[in-house]
Motif scaffolding. Structure first.
Motif, short mmCIF file in Angstrom:
data_model
loop_
_atom_site.label_atom_id
_atom_site.label_comp_id
_atom_site.label_asym_id
_atom_site.label_seq_id
_atom_site.Cartn_x
_atom_site.Cartn_y
_atom_site.Cartn_z
N GLN A 1 21.89 6.48 -14.99
CA GLN A 1 21.24 6.49 -16.30
C GLN A 1 22.27 6.38 -17.43
O GLN A 1 23.27 7.10 -17.43
CB GLN A 1 20.44 7.79 -16.49
N LEU A 2 22.01 5.49 -18.37
CA LEU A 2 22.76 5.48 -19.63
C LEU A 2 21.81 5.83 -20.76
O LEU A 2 20.72 5.26 -20.86
CB LEU A 2 23.38 4.10 -19.88
N SER A 3 22.23 6.76 -21.58
CA SER A 3 21.45 7.17 -22.75
C SER A 3 22.05 6.52 -23.98
O SER A 3 23.21 6.74 -24.31
CB SER A 3 21.45 8.69 -22.88
N ARG B 1 16.61 5.70 -22.90
CA ARG B 1 17.20 5.91 -21.57
C ARG B 1 16.94 4.68 -20.70
O ARG B 1 15.80 4.21 -20.60
CB ARG B 1 16.58 7.15 -20.89
N THR C 1 26.14 8.94 -22.75
CA THR C 1 26.41 9.35 -21.38
C THR C 1 27.91 9.27 -21.12
O THR C 1 28.55 8.27 -21.48
CB THR C 1 25.67 8.43 -20.40
N THR D 1 28.02 15.74 -25.28
CA THR D 1 27.87 16.35 -23.96
C THR D 1 28.76 17.58 -23.84
O THR D 1 29.66 17.81 -24.66
CB THR D 1 28.22 15.35 -22.85
N TYR E 1 28.52 10.85 -14.32
CA TYR E 1 27.30 10.12 -14.64
C TYR E 1 26.71 9.54 -13.36
O TYR E 1 27.40 9.39 -12.34
CB TYR E 1 27.58 8.99 -15.64
N THR F 1 21.01 13.27 -21.91
CA THR F 1 22.31 12.59 -22.06
C THR F 1 22.74 11.83 -20.82
O THR F 1 23.59 10.95 -20.90
CB THR F 1 23.42 13.61 -22.40
N GLY F 2 22.17 12.18 -19.65
CA GLY F 2 22.61 11.56 -18.42
C GLY F 2 23.90 12.13 -17.86
O GLY F 2 24.48 11.58 -16.92
N GLN F 3 24.37 13.26 -18.41
CA GLN F 3 25.61 13.87 -17.93
C GLN F 3 25.40 14.55 -16.59
O GLN F 3 24.46 15.33 -16.40
CB GLN F 3 26.11 14.91 -18.94
#
Length: 422
Positions: free
Chosen positions: A364-366, A396, A354, A167, A361, A196-198
């Motif tokens: 969502q967790l990638s 995801r 993530t 990220t 965040y 990435t969910g960042q």
């Protein structure tokens, strides 16, 4: 918060959940006779059970009134339909009602915003954006640059993570903006990065853009209804989003825009004009000479898509009832519990890309499953998990606070553990 790795504990958290009743307000897809583990609200939110009612009310008015529904609809006159969502949207994105309006779809709105806020000159012509942005954003930016007779390779500056990192660091984004300085016309970032969910630091990015004399805009497709937003206070010039992900407004649902109040009455800003953006008090005089509505309304083109907006309104009413702070609190708990369970597997094959720092965040967790990610994803699908695969290697998962449970999170963990033989 101290978590435990048992189903009983997950059920205990569900029993204490003040939002637990909201799950029953949504249709949960069924797989093999059982409710699925639906973790793709970051791609398409589930249907509220009230959506049908809202749509049927508009269909009834259309059936009974025809064109007269514009001013005499029994429930919500169509002429003013865009106004019915203003206050609710403003609260969700941290704005004033004058700064937001629902209209069109996301990429159309992104183009409309760039017409106004990307006006390159010989000196100031660059667009800075995150590398690996959602393809639609990449295509929009590339085509805008070409429209102005510029070369994408020279005008578009993409920022990628450092070697060995997944990220972006905020300081690196700021450094690149400063490096290009007076040549920057626009800084355009996601709110939450789709892969990435960042969650990017909108306030810092905006401030840095303004320091070098550039505009700052954001695509909030994966942020709206997911993370805490304060668009007005952040100073962002514009933003746009879709409503069919976390806002649960249906496939292809109506989009929305934010235009900061300081631009509310700037008729000198170039824009592509349309009938519904014209002063509504004079709209039916049918005269030449565009006079924009105040604020974001002045960027509207055509009259409102009423059926899509009805579905949108149905979901926004649920957000209003549940309360944003309560939703964000539960979202944080769900996501952190999922992260805790995944880390407890202690496997070198699992990598969560993530960020885990507070404020970086959403829900969502990638997840990267090394070597056999797609195979694991396919097995999860067979087991009743509706998650999301994104090339080249990410699964995801997004536990949404309105309709996902702690038991969902625990069951997902159990299925993943079994699938990977951990």
């Amino acid at each position: 918060m101290d978590f435990k790795i048992t189903e009983e504990y997950a059920l205990e958290l569900d029993n204490k959940d003040p939002l637990k009743e909201y799950r029953s307000q949504f249709h949960i897809p069924v797989i093999n006779g059982k409710e699925s583990i639906y973790f793709t609200g970051n791609s398409l939110g589930l249907q509220p059970k009230t959506t049908k009612q809202y749509l049927e009310e508009e269909l009834e008015d259309w059936k009974n009134l025809g064109v007269e529904g514009h001013f005499h609809a029994k429930h919500r006159p169509w002429f003013h339909y865009h106004k019915f969502t203003k206050v609710l949207l403003a609260e969700i994105v941290g704005a004033k009602p004058i700064e937001v309006v629902s209209m069109n779809n996301l990429t159309s709105n992104l183009h409309l915003m760039m017409v106004s806020f990307y006006q390159p000159t010989n000196k100031r012509y660059k667009i800075i954006m995150e590398g690996g942005a959602f393809p639609s954003d990449q295509y929009a930016v590339e085509s805008q640059v070409k429209f102005h007779g510029l070369k994408p390779s020279e005008a578009i500056v993409e920022i990628f993570p450092r070697s060995g990192e997944d990220t972006l660091r905020t300081e690196d984004i700021i450094d690149v903006i400063k490096e290009h300085g007076g040549s920057v016309a626009l800084v355009l970032f996601s709110g939450v990065q789709y892969y990435t969910g960042q969650y990017f630091d909108i306030r810092s990015i905006t401030s840095s853009a303004h320091e070098v004399g550039a505009f700052a805009g954001f695509d909030l497709a994966h942020a709206v209804g997911n993370v805490k937003l304060d668009l007005h206070d952040s100073g962002a010039d514009f933003a746009t989003w879709c409503s069919y992900k976390y806002l649960n407004s249906g496939p292809g649902g109506v989009s929305g825009i934010f235009v900061h109040e300081r631009h509310a009455n700037n008729s000198e800003l170039p824009r592509f004009a349309g009938w519904w953006g014209h002063d509504e008090g004079q709209r039916f005089k049918m005269e030449k000479g565009f006079i924009p509505m105040e604020g974001a309304d002045g960027w509207q083109l055509s009259n409102v898509n009423v059926l899509s907006s009805a579905a949108h309104l149905a979901s926004l009413k649920i957000f209003e009832e549940a309360g944003l702070e309560a939703l964000r609190k539960k979202s944080s708990q769900l996501t952190n519990y999922l992260r805790y369970l995944l880390k407890s597997l202690n496997s070198d094959l699992i990598n969560i890309i993530t960020p885990d720092s507070e404020g970086a965040y959403g829900c969502q967790l990638s997840i990267v499953i090394k070597e056999k990610g797609k195979k694991v994803f396919d097995e999860l699908t067979k087991a009743g998990v509706i998650a999301d695969w994104r090339e080249p290697e990410v699964i995801r998962v997004a536990p949404v606070p309105l309709y996902n449970t702690f038991k969902d999170v625990y069951t997902f963990y159990s299925i993943l553990k079994k699938t990977m033989n951990l």
